[in-house]
Scaffold this motif. Structure first.
Motif, PDB file in Angstrom:
ATOM      1  N   GLY A  10      17.193   8.154  24.672  1.00 39.29           N
ATOM      2  CA  GLY A  10      16.732   7.604  25.949  1.00 39.29           C
ATOM      3  C   GLY A  10      16.190   8.668  26.882  1.00 39.29           C
ATOM      4  O   GLY A  10      15.088   8.531  27.423  1.00 39.29           O
ATOM      5  N   PHE A  11      16.951   9.751  27.056  1.00 36.49           N
ATOM      6  CA  PHE A  11      16.494  10.839  27.929  1.00 36.49           C
ATOM      7  C   PHE A  11      15.238  11.504  27.370  1.00 36.49           C
ATOM      8  O   PHE A  11      14.349  11.891  28.126  1.00 36.49           O
ATOM      9  N   VAL A  13      12.920  10.143  25.434  1.00 37.30           N
ATOM     10  CA  VAL A  13      11.756   9.240  25.470  1.00 37.30           C
ATOM     11  C   VAL A  13      11.289   8.956  26.903  1.00 37.30           C
ATOM     12  O   VAL A  13      10.096   8.731  27.131  1.00 37.30           O
ATOM     13  N   LEU A  14      12.202   8.986  27.870  1.00 38.63           N
ATOM     14  CA  LEU A  14      11.866   8.593  29.244  1.00 38.63           C
ATOM     15  C   LEU A  14      10.574   9.217  29.788  1.00 38.63           C
ATOM     16  O   LEU A  14       9.724   8.480  30.299  1.00 38.63           O
ATOM     17  N   PRO A  15      10.365  10.530  29.702  1.00 41.28           N
ATOM     18  CA  PRO A  15       9.118  11.086  30.265  1.00 41.28           C
ATOM     19  C   PRO A  15       7.851  10.501  29.636  1.00 41.28           C
ATOM     20  O   PRO A  15       6.821  10.370  30.306  1.00 41.28           O
ATOM     21  N   HIS A  16       7.955  10.105  28.368  1.00 41.23           N
ATOM     22  CA  HIS A  16       6.793   9.546  27.668  1.00 41.23           C
ATOM     23  C   HIS A  16       6.362   8.210  28.270  1.00 41.23           C
ATOM     24  O   HIS A  16       5.184   7.851  28.191  1.00 41.23           O
ATOM     25  N   VAL A  17       7.308   7.467  28.856  1.00 42.21           N
ATOM     26  CA  VAL A  17       6.999   6.138  29.397  1.00 42.21           C
ATOM     27  C   VAL A  17       5.923   6.237  30.476  1.00 42.21           C
ATOM     28  O   VAL A  17       4.889   5.569  30.399  1.00 42.21           O
ATOM     29  N   GLY A  59      10.203  17.947  25.020  1.00 44.07           N
ATOM     30  CA  GLY A  59      11.044  19.093  25.379  1.00 44.07           C
ATOM     31  C   GLY A  59      11.759  18.894  26.699  1.00 44.07           C
ATOM     32  O   GLY A  59      12.967  19.118  26.809  1.00 44.07           O
ATOM     33  N   MET A  60      11.036  18.445  27.720  1.00 42.73           N
ATOM     34  CA  MET A  60      11.675  18.270  29.027  1.00 42.73           C
ATOM     35  C   MET A  60      12.649  17.105  29.006  1.00 42.73           C
ATOM     36  O   MET A  60      13.702  17.150  29.661  1.00 42.73           O
ATOM     37  N   GLY A  61      12.344  16.055  28.260  1.00 42.44           N
ATOM     38  CA  GLY A  61      13.256  14.919  28.166  1.00 42.44           C
ATOM     39  C   GLY A  61      14.564  15.309  27.504  1.00 42.44           C
ATOM     40  O   GLY A  61      15.648  14.969  27.993  1.00 42.44           O
ATOM     41  N   TRP A  68      22.328  16.556  31.767  1.00 43.38           N
ATOM     42  CA  TRP A  68      23.143  15.369  32.038  1.00 43.38           C
ATOM     43  C   TRP A  68      24.463  15.451  31.274  1.00 43.38           C
ATOM     44  O   TRP A  68      25.527  15.204  31.841  1.00 43.38           O
ATOM     45  N   ASN A  69      24.375  15.806  30.008  1.00 41.31           N
ATOM     46  CA  ASN A  69      25.572  15.895  29.164  1.00 41.31           C
ATOM     47  C   ASN A  69      26.510  17.018  29.647  1.00 41.31           C
ATOM     48  O   ASN A  69      27.720  16.809  29.760  1.00 41.31           O
TER      49      ASN A  69
END
Length: 167
Positions: A10-11, A13-17, A59-61, A68-69
Motif C-alpha cells: 500500500g505505501f 503503490v500510493l505515490p503511483h496513484v 523508492g519513495m513509497g 511508518w513501520n
C-alpha cells in the motif's frame, strides 16, 4: 505477517496513484502543447519520464513504509516525518495539473520550488529515523533538481500567452 505485506504494498503503490492520475488527466496535452514549448537541449526525451517516475515513486513509497513501520504506525512521532512526506507528495501530484492542465508555468514553478523544500525536509527528518529510507529519497531529489531547472527554463523561455490570444 500478511497485514505487514499489505502495508508494504500500500505505501509503495500510493505515490503511483497520483502520478498515474496526473498522467491520465493530462495525457492529451503532452503531445499537443508540451511538444511545441521551447525546451533546453538537455531536456530528457518524453519516453524517459514514465520510467523515471515509476522507479522514483516506488523508492519513495517503500521508504515511507520503512518510516511508518519504524515509528510504530500512525503515532505522534510519525506526524512530522510522514506529514512532510504527505505534503511534498501532494505538491508532486499538483505539478502536472498546473503545468499541463492549466498551462500555468508560473504556478508550476512555485509548486516545484515549494516541493523541493518539502522533499529536502522529508529527507532530513527521515535520516535520523532510517538511513535506508533517507537514501531512497536521494534519486528523487536528484530528479527534482533536474525537473526544477527544466521548469525554470521552460517558464523563462516560453512567455505565457495573454487570455484571448490564440496559440
Amino acid at each position: 505477517q500478511g497485514r505487514m505485506w499489505a502495508y508494504t504494498v500500500g505505501f509503495t503503490v500510493l505515490p503511483h496513484v497520483g502520478g498515474f492520475l496526473g498522467w491520465f488527466i493530462n495525457r492529451k496535452e503532452i503531445p499537443v502543447w508540451y511538444e511545441k514549448l521551447k525546451k533546453p537541449s538537455w531536456c530528457p526525451p518524453r519516453k524517459i519520464f514514465p520510467v523515471a517516475w515509476t522507479v522514483l515513486y516506488t523508492g519513495m513509497g517503500y521508504a515511507s513504509y520503512l518510516i511508518w513501520n519504524d515509528l510504530g504506525g500512525c503515532s505522534s512521532k510519525a506526524l512530522v516525518p510522514l506529514g512532510l512526506y504527505g505534503a511534498q507528495l501532494a505538491l508532486n501530484w499538483a505539478w502536472p495539473p498546473f503545468f499541463f492542465g492549466a498551462r500555468n508555468l508560473k504556478m508550476a514553478l512555485v509548486d516545484i520550488l515549494c516541493l523541493d523544500g518539502l522533499a529536502i525536509g522529508t529527507l532530513c527528518s527521515w535520516y535520523r529515523i532510517n538511513k535506508v529510507a533517507a537514501l531512497l529519497m536521494v534519486p528523487y531529489l536528484g530528479w527534482l533538481a533536474m525537473a526544477t531547472c527544466l521548469t525554470i527554463c521552460i517558464w523563462k523561455d516560453n512567455p505565457e500567452q495573454k487570455p484571448g490570444k490564440s496559440e
